[in-house]
Design a protein around this motif. Sequence first.
Motif, mmCIF file in Angstrom:
data_model
loop_
_atom_site.group_PDB
_atom_site.id
_atom_site.type_symbol
_atom_site.label_atom_id
_atom_site.label_comp_id
_atom_site.label_asym_id
_atom_site.label_seq_id
_atom_site.Cartn_x
_atom_site.Cartn_y
_atom_site.Cartn_z
ATOM 1 N N ASP A 1 41.138 -17.485 65.574
ATOM 2 C CA ASP A 1 42.100 -18.097 66.472
ATOM 3 C C ASP A 1 42.081 -19.419 66.694
ATOM 4 N N VAL B 1 39.657 -14.212 59.657
ATOM 5 C CA VAL B 1 40.957 -15.180 60.285
ATOM 6 C C VAL B 1 40.223 -15.473 61.752
ATOM 7 N N TYR C 1 41.230 -19.825 58.667
ATOM 8 C CA TYR C 1 41.238 -18.944 57.671
ATOM 9 C C TYR C 1 40.111 -19.013 56.492
ATOM 10 N N GLU D 1 46.317 -20.958 62.056
ATOM 11 C CA GLU D 1 45.161 -20.218 62.243
ATOM 12 C C GLU D 1 44.015 -20.907 61.293
#
Length: 218
Positions: A143, A141, A134, A132
């Motif tokens: 994708d 977060v 972050y 991910e």
Amino acid sequence: MSVTDQSPAAPDPRADQAAQAALHDRIAADSLTTRRDYLRIVATVSGGLAVGGVAVAGGVLHRHGDSDDPPAAKRVAAVLPPGQSVAFRFPGEDDRAVAVRLSDGTLVGYSAICTHLACGVLWREDRGAEGELYCPCHEGVFDARTGEVTAGPPPRPLPKVLLIEEADGSVWAVATARSGESVKDAMCRQFADKRPDMAARMGCPAANAKPAERSERT
């Protein structure tokens, strides 16, 4: 009577009380100053975050690759193995970006500037099935495969950096896409005027419209 025979004078209780009172006042003043400084710092930081949020929401701050001019291609890695990432800057020195090779070999690139308050975005391979992206500032977060927001306060997906891989395995950044913009629209926006041959091959509307416009004038 000699001096050595004299007993020391008893302490004056009033002097002790005055000294204790002065010490108490000094401590209280220091504590007040500390509290005031703390509140001033908190107010300054909070105000800065609020202004930053308004600026981002209003489009005042710089947004990644927000230009219609085609950028110069840039090599970002000699090779990028699966599960690895590389940080770079593209198309300008103010545009932090990250390229990631997913576990299945897919190559993706994104702006590394969070769409919330412009903090830095990090790649975490050990999170989720595919890793991910972050933002540690406010637990945002994204994708890894799409750049879409999956948690936290970011209001928009990460802008994409369009990558290509040459035969020798080197990875190059060639264009950028705004948040939510498709790859085709991004390429057409940046290359339609400066590279009409490429735009025509991609089927860009602007490239297709020019011949019709010329025929209408004649």
